[in-house]
Write a protein that holds these residues in place. Structure first.
Motif, PDB file in Angstrom:
ATOM      1  N   TYR A  26       0.834  -1.200   0.000  1.00 18.95           N
ATOM      2  CA  TYR A  26       0.000   0.000   0.000  1.00 18.95           C
ATOM      3  C   TYR A  26       0.874   1.258   0.000  1.00 18.95           C
ATOM      4  O   TYR A  26       0.678   2.164  -0.809  1.00 18.95           O
ATOM      5  CB  TYR A  26      -0.930  -0.010   1.225  1.00 18.95           C
ATOM      6  N   TRP A  27       1.843   1.304   0.911  1.00 19.84           N
ATOM      7  CA  TRP A  27       2.694   2.492   1.007  1.00 19.84           C
ATOM      8  C   TRP A  27       3.598   2.631  -0.213  1.00 19.84           C
ATOM      9  O   TRP A  27       3.905   3.746  -0.642  1.00 19.84           O
ATOM     10  CB  TRP A  27       3.487   2.493   2.307  1.00 19.84           C
ATOM     11  N   LYS A  28       3.996   1.525  -0.796  1.00 23.16           N
ATOM     12  CA  LYS A  28       4.810   1.579  -2.017  1.00 23.16           C
ATOM     13  C   LYS A  28       3.992   2.180  -3.160  1.00 23.16           C
ATOM     14  O   LYS A  28       4.495   3.014  -3.918  1.00 23.16           O
ATOM     15  CB  LYS A  28       5.289   0.166  -2.382  1.00 23.16           C
ATOM     16  N   GLN A  29       2.726   1.775  -3.262  1.00 28.88           N
ATOM     17  CA  GLN A  29       1.857   2.329  -4.304  1.00 28.88           C
ATOM     18  C   GLN A  29       1.613   3.822  -4.094  1.00 28.88           C
ATOM     19  O   GLN A  29       1.444   4.565  -5.050  1.00 28.88           O
ATOM     20  CB  GLN A  29       0.535   1.576  -4.345  1.00 28.88           C
ATOM     21  N   LYS A  30       1.613   4.249  -2.847  1.00 30.45           N
ATOM     22  CA  LYS A  30       1.434   5.667  -2.521  1.00 30.45           C
ATOM     23  C   LYS A  30       2.740   6.451  -2.679  1.00 30.45           C
ATOM     24  O   LYS A  30       2.779   7.649  -2.444  1.00 30.45           O
ATOM     25  CB  LYS A  30       0.923   5.830  -1.078  1.00 30.45           C
ATOM     26  N   LYS A  31       3.819   5.732  -3.030  1.00 25.94           N
ATOM     27  CA  LYS A  31       5.155   6.293  -3.208  1.00 25.94           C
ATOM     28  C   LYS A  31       5.745   6.862  -1.913  1.00 25.94           C
ATOM     29  O   LYS A  31       6.605   7.732  -1.926  1.00 25.94           O
ATOM     30  CB  LYS A  31       5.189   7.314  -4.333  1.00 25.94           C
ATOM     31  N   TYR A  33       8.029   5.666   0.177  1.00 29.90           N
ATOM     32  CA  TYR A  33       9.012   4.590   0.216  1.00 29.90           C
ATOM     33  C   TYR A  33       9.581   4.367   1.611  1.00 29.90           C
ATOM     34  O   TYR A  33       9.900   3.237   1.978  1.00 29.90           O
ATOM     35  CB  TYR A  33      10.121   4.842  -0.804  1.00 29.90           C
ATOM     36  N   ALA A  34       9.686   5.413   2.402  1.00 27.88           N
ATOM     37  CA  ALA A  34      10.195   5.259   3.772  1.00 27.88           C
ATOM     38  C   ALA A  34       9.236   4.395   4.599  1.00 27.88           C
ATOM     39  O   ALA A  34       9.668   3.496   5.326  1.00 27.88           O
ATOM     40  CB  ALA A  34      10.400   6.622   4.420  1.00 27.88           C
ATOM     41  N   LYS A  35       7.948   4.655   4.484  1.00 28.21           N
ATOM     42  CA  LYS A  35       6.945   3.880   5.226  1.00 28.21           C
ATOM     43  C   LYS A  35       6.900   2.437   4.699  1.00 28.21           C
ATOM     44  O   LYS A  35       6.818   1.491   5.487  1.00 28.21           O
ATOM     45  CB  LYS A  35       5.572   4.538   5.077  1.00 28.21           C
ATOM     46  N   SER A  36       6.966   2.280   3.402  1.00 27.85           N
ATOM     47  CA  SER A  36       6.986   0.947   2.810  1.00 27.85           C
ATOM     48  C   SER A  36       8.209   0.170   3.280  1.00 27.85           C
ATOM     49  O   SER A  36       8.109  -1.001   3.641  1.00 27.85           O
ATOM     50  CB  SER A  36       6.986   1.060   1.282  1.00 27.85           C
ATOM     51  N   LEU A  37       9.347   0.831   3.313  1.00 28.76           N
ATOM     52  CA  LEU A  37      10.591   0.214   3.772  1.00 28.76           C
ATOM     53  C   LEU A  37      10.485  -0.219   5.232  1.00 28.76           C
ATOM     54  O   LEU A  37      10.966  -1.286   5.613  1.00 28.76           O
ATOM     55  CB  LEU A  37      11.749   1.197   3.582  1.00 28.76           C
ATOM     56  N   GLU A  38       9.807   0.581   6.034  1.00 29.81           N
ATOM     57  CA  GLU A  38       9.600   0.244   7.446  1.00 29.81           C
ATOM     58  C   GLU A  38       8.861  -1.093   7.588  1.00 29.81           C
ATOM     59  O   GLU A  38       9.244  -1.947   8.385  1.00 29.81           O
ATOM     60  CB  GLU A  38       8.789   1.365   8.107  1.00 29.81           C
ATOM     61  N   TYR A  39       7.808  -1.286   6.777  1.00 30.49           N
ATOM     62  CA  TYR A  39       7.028  -2.519   6.867  1.00 30.49           C
ATOM     63  C   TYR A  39       7.789  -3.725   6.325  1.00 30.49           C
ATOM     64  O   TYR A  39       7.732  -4.810   6.895  1.00 30.49           O
ATOM     65  CB  TYR A  39       5.673  -2.364   6.162  1.00 30.49           C
ATOM     66  N   VAL A  40       8.510  -3.550   5.238  1.00 28.35           N
ATOM     67  CA  VAL A  40       9.246  -4.688   4.688  1.00 28.35           C
ATOM     68  C   VAL A  40      10.398  -5.080   5.613  1.00 28.35           C
ATOM     69  O   VAL A  40      10.728  -6.260   5.736  1.00 28.35           O
ATOM     70  CB  VAL A  40       9.703  -4.422   3.233  1.00 28.35           C
ATOM     71  N   GLN A  41      10.967  -4.132   6.316  1.00 26.52           N
ATOM     72  CA  GLN A  41      12.007  -4.458   7.289  1.00 26.52           C
ATOM     73  C   GLN A  41      11.417  -5.228   8.472  1.00 26.52           C
ATOM     74  O   GLN A  41      12.085  -6.102   9.036  1.00 26.52           O
ATOM     75  CB  GLN A  41      12.739  -3.200   7.741  1.00 26.52           C
ATOM     76  N   LYS A  42      10.171  -4.950   8.831  1.00 26.18           N
ATOM     77  CA  LYS A  42       9.495  -5.730   9.877  1.00 26.18           C
ATOM     78  C   LYS A  42       9.326  -7.183   9.434  1.00 26.18           C
ATOM     79  O   LYS A  42       9.499  -8.107  10.234  1.00 26.18           O
ATOM     80  CB  LYS A  42       8.121  -5.129  10.211  1.00 26.18           C
ATOM     81  N   ILE A  43       8.976  -7.377   8.158  1.00 28.33           N
ATOM     82  CA  ILE A  43       8.833  -8.737   7.626  1.00 28.33           C
ATOM     83  C   ILE A  43      10.179  -9.451   7.686  1.00 28.33           C
ATOM     84  O   ILE A  43      10.275 -10.592   8.154  1.00 28.33           O
ATOM     85  CB  ILE A  43       8.304  -8.715   6.175  1.00 28.33           C
ATOM     86  N   LEU A  44      11.213  -8.778   7.219  1.00 29.10           N
ATOM     87  CA  LEU A  44      12.543  -9.377   7.214  1.00 29.10           C
ATOM     88  C   LEU A  44      12.995  -9.721   8.626  1.00 29.10           C
ATOM     89  O   LEU A  44      13.464 -10.839   8.874  1.00 29.10           O
ATOM     90  CB  LEU A  44      13.555  -8.437   6.547  1.00 29.10           C
ATOM     91  N   GLN A  45      12.814  -8.813   9.552  1.00 27.97           N
ATOM     92  CA  GLN A  45      13.230  -9.047  10.937  1.00 27.97           C
ATOM     93  C   GLN A  45      12.453 -10.219  11.551  1.00 27.97           C
ATOM     94  O   GLN A  45      13.039 -11.072  12.221  1.00 27.97           O
ATOM     95  CB  GLN A  45      13.029  -7.789  11.772  1.00 27.97           C
ATOM     96  N   PHE A  46      11.151 -10.279  11.310  1.00 26.48           N
ATOM     97  CA  PHE A  46      10.345 -11.375  11.848  1.00 26.48           C
ATOM     98  C   PHE A  46      10.875 -12.718  11.352  1.00 26.48           C
ATOM     99  O   PHE A  46      11.074 -13.649  12.129  1.00 26.48           O
ATOM    100  CB  PHE A  46       8.865 -11.208  11.477  1.00 26.48           C
ATOM    101  N   HIS A  47      11.130 -12.808  10.049  1.00 26.15           N
ATOM    102  CA  HIS A  47      11.543 -14.096   9.488  1.00 26.15           C
ATOM    103  C   HIS A  47      13.016 -14.416   9.747  1.00 26.15           C
ATOM    104  O   HIS A  47      13.396 -15.590   9.711  1.00 26.15           O
ATOM    105  CB  HIS A  47      11.179 -14.183   8.009  1.00 26.15           C
ATOM    106  N   GLN A  48      13.816 -13.436  10.043  1.00 24.03           N
ATOM    107  CA  GLN A  48      15.187 -13.720  10.456  1.00 24.03           C
ATOM    108  C   GLN A  48      15.206 -14.350  11.849  1.00 24.03           C
ATOM    109  O   GLN A  48      16.092 -15.138  12.165  1.00 24.03           O
ATOM    110  CB  GLN A  48      16.032 -12.440  10.458  1.00 24.03           C
TER     111      GLN A  48
END
Length: 169
Positions: A26-31, A33-48
């Motif tokens: 959603y945030w990536k589509q809204k451009k 990118y900082a907010k989108s990056l925040e969420y994808v980093q949460k995904i990465l951290q969870f799965h790490q």
């Protein structure tokens, strides 16, 4: 609202990841990118940090680490940080290439998607030999999956754009 109810546990991990992924998109589509990056980093951290004895759960966790790394690379490209994006794209691509004993098609699709982010990174960095090899790998995957009905009509469009850019350079 959904974010308040998801739990970062083994039982809730699938829903946790899906909600974060939807928010990231959603945030990536809204451009934003900082907010989108925040969420994808949460995904990465969870799965790490995800631990399970379940083999299928381990595969999915690895898949999501790869997917998150690829998304981070794509977001960094959007922000003009191509050099840093290469590390995440390479890492994500390696994670996506692992075979899935439960679904042999899924790893090819994941690898193909990862390649569509990695190729423009290599092109922007002027690494034409690497980009050429990755383009050939994408074509191989397309030729393997298309006859099985695993490619929709629009899926190869990015690949064709990358081939065009490669030949332009």
């Amino acid at each position: 609202v959904a974010e308040r109810f998801i739990e970062p546990t083994e039982e809730g991990g699938r829903h946790h990841t899906q909600v974060l992924s939807y928010l990231q998109t959603y945030w990536k589509q809204k451009k934003d990118y900082a907010k989108s990056l925040e969420y994808v980093q949460k995904i990465l951290q969870f799965h790490q940090n995800f631990q399970t004895d379940d083999i299928e759960g381990q595969w999915w966790s690895r898949f999501w680490r790869g997917f998150a790394s690829i998304e981070i690379a794509a977001l960094l490209i959007e922000q003009g940080n191509v050099a840093e994006s290469e590390r995440y794209a390479d890492q994500g691509y390696e994670l996506c290439k692992v075979q899935n004993p439960f679904n042999p098609i899924l790893p090819y699709k994941a690898e193909y998607d990862a390649l569509q982010v990695l190729i423009p990174v290599k092109l922007k960095l002027g690494k034409l030999d690497e980009a050429g090899a990755l383009l050939q790998r994408s074509s191989f995957i397309q030729e393997k999956l298309e006859p099985q009905g695993q490619f929709d009509y629009f899926m190869p469009l990015k690949l064709y754009q990358h081939f065009s850019k490669y030949h332009e350079i």
